[in-house]
Structure formats: structure tokens, C-alpha cells
Enzyme design. Structure first.
Site, PDB file in Angstrom:
ATOM      1  N   VAL A  12       0.812  -1.218   0.000  1.00  0.00           N
ATOM      2  CA  VAL A  12       0.000   0.000   0.000  1.00  0.00           C
ATOM      3  C   VAL A  12       0.843   1.265   0.000  1.00  0.00           C
ATOM      4  O   VAL A  12       0.304   2.360  -0.186  1.00  0.00           O
ATOM      5  CB  VAL A  12      -0.955   0.011   1.214  1.00  0.00           C
ATOM      6  CG1 VAL A  12      -1.962  -1.118   1.106  1.00  0.00           C
ATOM      7  CG2 VAL A  12      -0.185  -0.096   2.520  1.00  0.00           C
ATOM      8  N   GLY A  13       2.153   1.150   0.198  1.00  0.00           N
ATOM      9  CA  GLY A  13       2.983   2.354   0.187  1.00  0.00           C
ATOM     10  C   GLY A  13       4.448   2.017   0.356  1.00  0.00           C
ATOM     11  O   GLY A  13       4.819   0.947   0.860  1.00  0.00           O
ATOM     12  N   ARG A  14       5.269   2.948  -0.082  1.00  0.00           N
ATOM     13  CA  ARG A  14       6.716   2.814   0.071  1.00  0.00           C
ATOM     14  C   ARG A  14       7.283   4.136   0.552  1.00  0.00           C
ATOM     15  O   ARG A  14       6.805   5.198   0.177  1.00  0.00           O
ATOM     16  CB  ARG A  14       7.383   2.413  -1.248  1.00  0.00           C
ATOM     17  CG  ARG A  14       7.117   0.977  -1.664  1.00  0.00           C
ATOM     18  CD  ARG A  14       7.899   0.616  -2.915  1.00  0.00           C
ATOM     19  NE  ARG A  14       7.780  -0.791  -3.245  1.00  0.00           N
ATOM     20  CZ  ARG A  14       6.808  -1.315  -3.971  1.00  0.00           C
ATOM     21  NH1 ARG A  14       5.847  -0.516  -4.445  1.00  0.00           N
ATOM     22  NH2 ARG A  14       6.767  -2.598  -4.224  1.00  0.00           N
ATOM     23  N   GLY A  15       8.306   4.049   1.374  1.00  0.00           N
ATOM     24  CA  GLY A  15       8.952   5.240   1.891  1.00  0.00           C
ATOM     25  C   GLY A  15      10.450   5.076   1.895  1.00  0.00           C
ATOM     26  O   GLY A  15      10.998   4.095   1.373  1.00  0.00           O
ATOM     27  N   SER A  16      11.108   6.067   2.493  1.00  0.00           N
ATOM     28  CA  SER A  16      12.567   6.025   2.515  1.00  0.00           C
ATOM     29  C   SER A  16      13.089   4.911   3.414  1.00  0.00           C
ATOM     30  O   SER A  16      14.209   4.447   3.241  1.00  0.00           O
ATOM     31  CB  SER A  16      13.110   7.371   3.001  1.00  0.00           C
ATOM     32  OG  SER A  16      12.563   7.693   4.276  1.00  0.00           O
ATOM     33  N   TYR A  17      12.260   4.444   4.369  1.00  0.00           N
ATOM     34  CA  TYR A  17      12.711   3.411   5.286  1.00  0.00           C
ATOM     35  C   TYR A  17      12.344   2.008   4.827  1.00  0.00           C
ATOM     36  O   TYR A  17      12.898   1.032   5.307  1.00  0.00           O
ATOM     37  CB  TYR A  17      12.099   3.655   6.677  1.00  0.00           C
ATOM     38  CG  TYR A  17      12.374   5.020   7.225  1.00  0.00           C
ATOM     39  CD1 TYR A  17      11.340   5.800   7.701  1.00  0.00           C
ATOM     40  CD2 TYR A  17      13.665   5.529   7.253  1.00  0.00           C
ATOM     41  CE1 TYR A  17      11.581   7.062   8.201  1.00  0.00           C
ATOM     42  CE2 TYR A  17      13.912   6.785   7.747  1.00  0.00           C
ATOM     43  CZ  TYR A  17      12.875   7.562   8.222  1.00  0.00           C
ATOM     44  OH  TYR A  17      13.121   8.812   8.717  1.00  0.00           O
ATOM     45  N   GLY A  18      11.396   1.888   3.962  1.00  0.00           N
ATOM     46  CA  GLY A  18      10.946   0.569   3.530  1.00  0.00           C
ATOM     47  C   GLY A  18       9.560   0.670   2.928  1.00  0.00           C
ATOM     48  O   GLY A  18       9.141   1.723   2.458  1.00  0.00           O
ATOM     49  N   GLU A  19       8.843  -0.444   2.967  1.00  0.00           N
ATOM     50  CA  GLU A  19       7.513  -0.483   2.372  1.00  0.00           C
ATOM     51  C   GLU A  19       6.471  -0.864   3.412  1.00  0.00           C
ATOM     52  O   GLU A  19       6.781  -1.449   4.446  1.00  0.00           O
ATOM     53  CB  GLU A  19       7.472  -1.477   1.207  1.00  0.00           C
ATOM     54  CG  GLU A  19       7.663  -2.933   1.600  1.00  0.00           C
ATOM     55  CD  GLU A  19       7.594  -3.860   0.398  1.00  0.00           C
ATOM     56  OE1 GLU A  19       7.691  -3.357  -0.732  1.00  0.00           O
ATOM     57  OE2 GLU A  19       7.445  -5.079   0.601  1.00  0.00           O
ATOM     58  N   ASP A 131       7.684  13.553  13.779  1.00  0.00           N
ATOM     59  CA  ASP A 131       7.519  13.399  12.328  1.00  0.00           C
ATOM     60  C   ASP A 131       6.058  13.602  11.938  1.00  0.00           C
ATOM     61  O   ASP A 131       5.520  12.883  11.100  1.00  0.00           O
ATOM     62  CB  ASP A 131       8.001  12.018  11.889  1.00  0.00           C
ATOM     63  CG  ASP A 131       8.223  11.944  10.378  1.00  0.00           C
ATOM     64  OD1 ASP A 131       8.279  13.013   9.741  1.00  0.00           O
ATOM     65  OD2 ASP A 131       8.329  10.833   9.840  1.00  0.00           O
TER      66      ASP A 131
END
Length: 792
Positions: A12-19, A131
Site C-alpha cells: 500500500v505504500g513505500r517510503g525512505s525506510y521501507g515499504e 515526524d
């Protein structure tokens, strides 16, 4: 492994730290999201700190905070954090879907209040979010705010450069983060102000083309234009939250105490209460529907197979094969010709015995549907109790010497009007076609001596109730001819001293019930009382142990029947009776309980009278559901899975709404004056000191080791301070400017930037820098600002 307990659905999403992956728990069926964080390059201390913090956050219980179920570190070097799933997506995407159309002020303040209540809860627990941004604020399908990603970035943000790992793009970074000051709860207030500004204008409060320009705008202290379409109170509140000096920003607690916010909380509270009460009404209505759902499911998925088994010279009996069937009240029953006796001459007693075993698990179940009250008024005259026989049509009186063809003609005539109570026994059409002969079904047990078994006589007509719609077909078991002869002999002896009954009223289409000695009899009814109140009701009637023993002695049971009987008794008997019948319904059964079988016809009439005269309380329905057999549940599982899941989710959402109502009520009771804690933290001297209560505060900049309290030594010492990132940014900027302008020209530009007259300053800068003015003027101004305001 804990990971095996979840069924992965999609990313459902990906970011700088992982998915982030959407999963479904294999046991409880609930949906969660698993955030996988890459800790391969982190030290063991950093990994432990991240996992411990995730476990701490899992203990937070707040209606506006995403729930953390569990976390673990996998063998692949990833940290897995399981969180609650928010169906509405994140707030950032929700604002993008507006496509420039501003939200109403009530919606903005409603979300604002929920985020503020979540922050207040965290601050009271001495936890900083660090954050907060619209990408980390989520919405449920009931539009409730859920703040997520609490503190997870604290350890991870120290790897790599600031632009990619600090908070993605630092749109929500407060000015003090770029100076020699640690992250404080007032930084959360700054981020909250940025989120509210973004909700009001659908734009970032601080935006720029590049990282350096963005940092310059934030540190410069120039406020963005306030939204003009909203009230001045909201604009002023946003302005104070975005104050450059942290001590000038209000605390979250004081924000929630402002009259403007309290007024909107009151409005939101009333709307939430109304929504909660509406959901409660829906939940009460949905509780009355599960049994009806089972009935409709069986109507769609099951079919009846009725076989006419030839008897010996003494008579004939009806044999039914298949599972329990329930027919809907709305659909008429298709009546077709039965298979002729000649087509079944090859059947043997052994086969009949096997067929009996196949249906033994459900032979004791009777399903009855009662017509709603609106159709009773026109039919009350036709409702007859067993002790008061009344008039019936002459066409319904069957001559004992009528032929099979005459019975068939009358049956076909009744088929044309399936809504009339005169319909006879329902039957599915067979492969034999319409040309085959058919006979009406005769009961296994005659009720008095006047009606003796005869092959050409129909005695399966039971008490007529004009108010009853075509109903469910109860299940009858297969019986051997020898068993039928034994039962008829017993019935002749039994009925010798029983009351005589000259007439039998006709019952709407249903099959005769089997001998109710094995297990339990379930009666499923849909009725309304005289006050037009009612719903699906159900009852479970246990037959006596004595009659159960008598039925077992009637004939030897096959191994298959014994297994089914044992299984049925184990499942049914522990649940106990769920319905107490009225004395009028119990008394007719007393003579049969004394080691005598119960006539199927009288038992059916008693059940009907009981249902007509006794309205079951709605709270008994839950107990009924426990009394349903595995066959019934398995046949209706697919139709009720979704409704059960929706009911479970609906109950969860209702609980959240109630918690939210309670929380807003407590928020409205907050005092108008500042607490001692608020007064202490407003002291500028201690504003950026690492407060002893904030155990997870991230030290972003400066040398504060001597100020750290002993309990703060939990923080990993290997964490690179945030000032290191900013220092690298400034070094890169300085190298770029010196390479483009040179040291001498850069010193002249710094002197010219001190000129007060803006027009003269810009003219002289263009004269000195020439073609490099466009490229390096802004960079030189940023470099000068950093060197004067940021200390390393």
C-alpha cells in the site's frame, strides 16, 4: 515466526525506510498493515532501541492514534511493525483529491481537533512525535483521524543525508531544528500548524524549489499568507502555532482550551453522538437478521429430492433424502410430479438404511416460518388450535377411497395459487417428466384410529393456518418398511385411547417432520406480534432423554447412524434449551414422553401453536445461533461471513466513536488557566534543555551531554546529531559559492548584503556579480544567513 500469522495482500505504500504492506491476520480475520524498516546498516544498539520504542508505542490506547499490534526483528535485518489499517488513506492524499476546492471550516477544525487531542495524549505520556505531517495522519472509513508513525524515525533518520532520510522533504521542520537546540514538544506544535495550514489552503506552509531555499524560508521567519476564506480565529491560531520563537507558540493543551476550539468541539461532539446512536440502532437491527440470512442462504443453495418408496401390502411411507432445507417466505415452492413407484422398485432396504444414515445428523430439525403480522388480519379466522377444529373447504376434505389421479388433479389446481394456504406438500420436478404418475405423501404415523394407513389415501394433511405463508420444508428420515410397520402398530395401540378427530386441516407446503427423538428440534420463525413489533426469532426445543431412548429402541442403528447420532448429541446437548414453551404447548407432549413415540402430525401442530401464541424475546437469538448444527452453519457460512465481518468491524467502529465522544467530553472540561507544567516549559531558559520527562527526545544539535539526566542514557550514543547534517549542507553550499564567486568577491557580496536600501543593494550586487548574479545571489544570501545564525 510472527510473520507466518499474516496473509499478505498487497503493498500500500513505500517510503525512505521501507515499504508498507496490507495483510490479513489468519486467526481473527482483521486487516493490518506491516511496516518493514531497513536496519541492515544500523548498529545492534540502534536496532534494539527501535524495537523497544515500537513496543512502547504498542501500549498507547487512544481513539485518534493508530494502534500498534506487535513488532519483531526478522532474520533479514528488517524491523516489522504491525499497525492498524485505516481504510480512508492518509490525509495528504485526501487533500490532493480536493483538486483545489477548499474544505469547509468545520471539517478543517474537526480534523485539527482530533490531531491535537492525539498530540496532547502523547505529550502527557512524555512522547514526542517528531515526524508529524499529513502523510502520517490517516483516516478511517468513518472519517476519524488516526495519527501514525509515532517516533519510528528517531533512530533511522541518522543515516544518509537530511533530504532523503530526515523527514523526506522537511516541509514541517521547525526553525529551532536548524540551530543548536534539541527537538521539543513545541516542534510538534509547529508541525501541527503546518498541517492545519495545509488543510486550510491545500498548500504547504513553506515551499521552495530546492532544499536550501526551503531551509532559508523556514529560518527567515517570514509567515506564509493566512487563508482569507476562514474565520479570523482560525487564521490567528495558525499564525501563533507558526511563530518563529518556540516560547511564543501555544501548547497543545492551551490550544484545546481556546473558546473557538471548544465551540467546534461541542458541535463535533453532538454530531458524533448522533452518529453513534444511529450506528447503535443499525447494530440492533442487524442482530435480528442472522437467522433469516441462514434461511435465505439455504433456499438459494440447497435442493430437495423426494423419493416415493414402494411399501408392502400394509401401506406406503414417504422417504426424503438430502440436507436440512429452508425455503424463503417470498418465493413460492415449485411443485412437480413425484417419481412413480415403478421407477424406484430397484431400491432395497439396505440402501434406504444408508440414506437414513446420510441424513441422520439433521433428521430431528424442524424449520417453521411464520408470516408477518400484516397478513394475519385477513387470516385470523383460519388460525385454528388443535383443540378447536374449524371449518375447511370441501375441496380439502379427502375421501378415503379417492384415486391417485384425482389427488394429482387437485394438487395441480392448488399449485396455481402458491400464496393460498391450501397448497399441498411441495415437491421438485424429477426427470420423469410431467407424464409420470404421482401420489400425495402420507404420514408415517396416523393420529387416530379413524385414519388407517391405505395406499391410496392421503393422510398427510395437518392443521390449517391461513396466516402461514409457504414455509420451510423440515427434514424427514428414511425408514425401512419393517420399521414403518412397527411404528404403525404402536400408533394403533396409542391412538386407541386418544381423542378422536374427524377432520384435518390442510397445512401450507412443507414436508412432514421425522420422529423427534434424536437430538434437538430447531424452530425458525419470522413473525410479528399484535403491536407490529417483531423480527426473526428462533428457538431450540430439546426432546426428552426418555423419548430419545425410545427412538433408539425402535430399530437397530447402522454404524453410520450411530456415528452421526453420537456427533449430533455431542454438539447439541451441551448448549441446553434456549426456549421455554408455554404450558399449552408442553401438555400435549406429556403422554408421549412416557416411553412412547410422538406423532409427527401432533408434534408439528404443537410447534405451530406454540409459535403463534408465544413471542420469543429477541435476546434469545444469540443462544439459537449456538444451537445450529454444523451442517446448517457450513451451508450458510459464505453468505454470513461478510455480514459477520461487517458486524465485527461495525462494533469496533462504534467503540471508537464512543471513546472519541468520551475524550471530547473530557477535553471540554479542561480549565481555562495554564497548568504548572505549561508555565514551567514556557521558561525560555529551559525551553530547549533535554527535559527529564522526555525520555525519547532526539538531540538534533549541540553539546548537551552534561545536561542529560541519568535516565536518558538509554539513547544510543552512536546517533549522529542533527547538526551534522546541517553542517554538511552548509559546507556543500559554501564550496559551491566559493567555486563560483571566489573568496574576494564573496566577501564583497557579504558586505553589500548588509545594505539597508533594497533597491540600491540589488543594483550594486548586479554590478559586482555580473552574469553570476542570477545563479549565486540567493545562494550567497543563504550562506551568509547560515553562518550568522547557525552555530556548530
Amino acid at each position: 515466526m510472527p510473520q507466518a500469522a499474516y496473509c499478505y495482500m498487497r503493498v500500500v505504500g513505500r517510503g525512505s525506510y521501507g515499504e508498507v504492506t496490507l495483510v490479513k491476520h489468519r486467526r481473527d480475520g482483521k486487516q493490518y498493515v506491516i511496516k518493514k524498516l531497513n536496519l541492515r546498516n544500523a548498529s545492534s544498539r540502534e536496532r534494539r532501541a527501535a524495537e523497544q520504542e515500537a513496543q512502547l508505542l504498542s501500549q498507547l490506547k487512544h481513539p485518534n492514534i493508530v494502534t500498534y499490534k506487535e513488532s519483531w526483528e526478522g532474520g533479514d535485518g528488517l524491523l516489522y511493525i504491525v499497525m492498524g489499517f485505516c481504510e480512508g488513506g492518509d490525509l495528504y492524499r485526501k487533500l490532493k483529491e480536493q483538486k483545489g476546492q477548499l474544505l469547509p471550516e468545520s471539517q478543517v477544525v474537526e480534523w485539527f481537533v482530533q490531531i491535537a487531542m492525539a498530540l496532547q495524549y502523547l505529550h502527557e505520556k512524555h512522547i514526542l512525535h517528531r515526524d508529524l505531517k499529513t502523510q502520517n495522519v490517516f483516516l478511517t472509513r468513518t472519517n476519524i483521524i488516526k495519527v501514525g508513525d509515532l517516533g519510528i524515525a528517531r533512530v533511522l533518520e541518522n543515516h544518509g543525508d537530511m533530504a532523503s532520510t530526515l523527514i523526506g522533504t522537511p516541509y514541517y521542520m521547525s526553525p529551532e531544528l536548524f540551530s543548536n537546540k534539541p527537538y521539543n514538544y513545541k516542534s510538534d506544535v509547529w508541525a501541527l500548524g503546518c498541517c492545519v495550514y495545509e488543510m486550510a489552503t491545500l498548500k504547504h506552509a513553506f515551499n521552495a524549489k530546492d532544499m536550501n531555499s526551503l531551509v532559508y524560508r523556514i529560518i527567515e521567519g517570514k509567515l506564509p499568507p493566512m487563508p482569507k476564506v476562514y474565520s479570523t480565529e482560525l487564521a490567528e491560531l495558525i499564525r501563533t502555532m507558526l511563530s518563529r520563537r518556540p516560547e511564543e507558540r501555544p501548547s497543545v493543551r492551551s490550544i484545546l482550551r481556546q473558546p473557538y476550539i471548544k465551540h467546534h468541539i461541542s458541535l463535533f461532539l453532538e454530531a458524533t453522538k448522533a452518529k453513534t446512536s444511529k450506528n447503535n440502532v443499525k447494530n440492533c437491527d442487524s442482530r435480528a437478521k442472522p437467522v433469516a440470512a441462514v434461511v435465505s442462504r439455504k433456499e438459494e443453495s440447497n435442493t430437495d429430492v423426494i423419493h416415493y418408496q414402494p411399501r408392502s401390502s400394509e401401506g406406503s411411507a414417504l422417504h426424503v433424502m438430502g440436507e436440512d432445507k429452508c425455503l424463503s417466505q417470498e418465493k413460492p415452492v415449485d411443485i412437480g410430479p413425484l417419481r412413480s413407484p415403478a421407477s424406484l422398485e430397484g431400491h432395497t432396504g439396505k440402501q434406504d438404511m444408508n440414506n437414513t444414515g446420510e441424513s441422520c445428523a439433521t433428521i430431528s430439525r424442524i424449520n417453521i416460518d411464520i408470516l408477518p403480522a400484516e397478513r394475519r388480519d385477513s387470516a385470523n379466522a383460519g388460525v385454528v388450535q388443535e383443540s378447536q377444529p374449524q371449518h375447511v373447504d370441501a375441496a380439502d376434505e379427502v375421501d378415503s377411497q379417492c384415486s391417485i389421479s384425482q389427488e394429482k388433479e387437485r394438487l395441480q389446481g392448488n399449485t396455481k395459487s402458491s400464496d393460498q394456504p391450501g397448497n399441498l406438500l411441495p415437491r421438485r420436478s424429477s426427470d420423469g417428466g410431467d407424464g409420470e404418475g404421482s401420489e400425495l405423501v402420507k404420514p408415517l404415523y396416523p393420529s387416530n384410529k379413524d385414519q388407517k394407513p391405505d395406499q391410496d389415501q392421503v393422510t398427510g394433511i395437518i392443521e390449517n393456518q391461513d396466516s402461514i405463508h409457504p414455509r420451510s420444508q423440515p427434514h424427514s428420515s428414511m425408514s425401512e418398511p419393517s420399521l414403518s410397520r412397527q411404528r404403525r402398530q404402536k400408533k394403533r395401540e396409542q391412538t386407541a385411547h386418544s381423542g378422536t378427530k374427524s377432520q384435518f386441516q390442510e397445512l401450507p407446503p412443507r414436508l412432514l417432520p421425522s420422529y423427534p427423538g434424536i437430538g434437538k428440534v430447531d424452530i425458525i420463525a419470522t413473525q410479528q406480534n399484535d403491536g407490529n413489533q417483531g423480527g426473526p426469532v428462533a428457538g431450540c426445543v430439546n426432546s426428552s432423554r426418555t423419548s430419545s431412548t425410545a427412538s433408539a429402541k425402535d430399530r437397530p442403528l447402522s454404524a453410520r447412524e450411530r456415528r452421526r447420532l453420537k456427533q449430533s448429541q455431542e454438539e447439541m446437548l451441551p448448549s441446553g434449551p434456549a426456549v421455554q414453551r408455554t404450558p399449552s404447548a408442553v401438555e400435549p407432549l406429556k403422554p408421549q414422553e412416557e416411553d412412547q413415540p410422538i406423532p409427527a402430525q401432533r408434534f408439528s401442530s404443537d410447534c405451530s401453536i406454540t409459535q403463534m401464541n408465544h413471542t420469543l424475546p429477541r435476546e434469545k437469538e444469540k443462544r439459537l445461533m449456538h444451537g445450529l448444527s454444523e451442517d446448517e452453519l457450513s451451508s450458510s457460512t459464505s453468505s454470513t461471513d461478510k455480514s459477520d465481518g461487517d458486524s465485527r468491524e461495525g462494533k469496533s467502529h462504534t467503540n471508537e466513536m464512543k471513546d472519541l465522544v468520551q475524550l471530547m467530553t473530557q477535553t471540554l472540561r479542561l480549565e481555562a488557566k495554564e497548568s504548572c507544567e505549561d508555565l514551567q516549559v514556557l521558561n525560555p531558559g529551559s525551553e530547549f534543555r533535554l527535559h527529564r520527562k522526555y525520555r525519547d527526545t532526539l538531540v538534533l544539535h549541540g553539546k548537551v551531554a552534561e545536561e542529560v539526566e541519568p535516565h536518558c542514557t538509554e539513547l544510543p550514543t552512536g546517533i549522529i546529531p542533527g547538526s551534522e547534517k546541517i553542517r554538511r549542507i552548509v559546507e556543500v553550499l559554501r564550496a559551491d559559492v566559493i567555486q563560483g564567486l571566489g573568496i574576494q568577491l564573496l566577501e564583497q557580496v557579504f558586505d553589500l548584503l548588509g545594505e539597508e536600501d533594497e533597491l540600491e543593494r540589488e543594483a550594486r550586487l548586479q554590478e559586482h556579480m555580473g552574469d553570476k548574479y542570477t545563479t549565486y545571489c540567493v545562494k550567497a544570501r543563504q550562506l551568509k544567513f547560515f553562518e550568522e545564525n547557525v552555530s556548530f
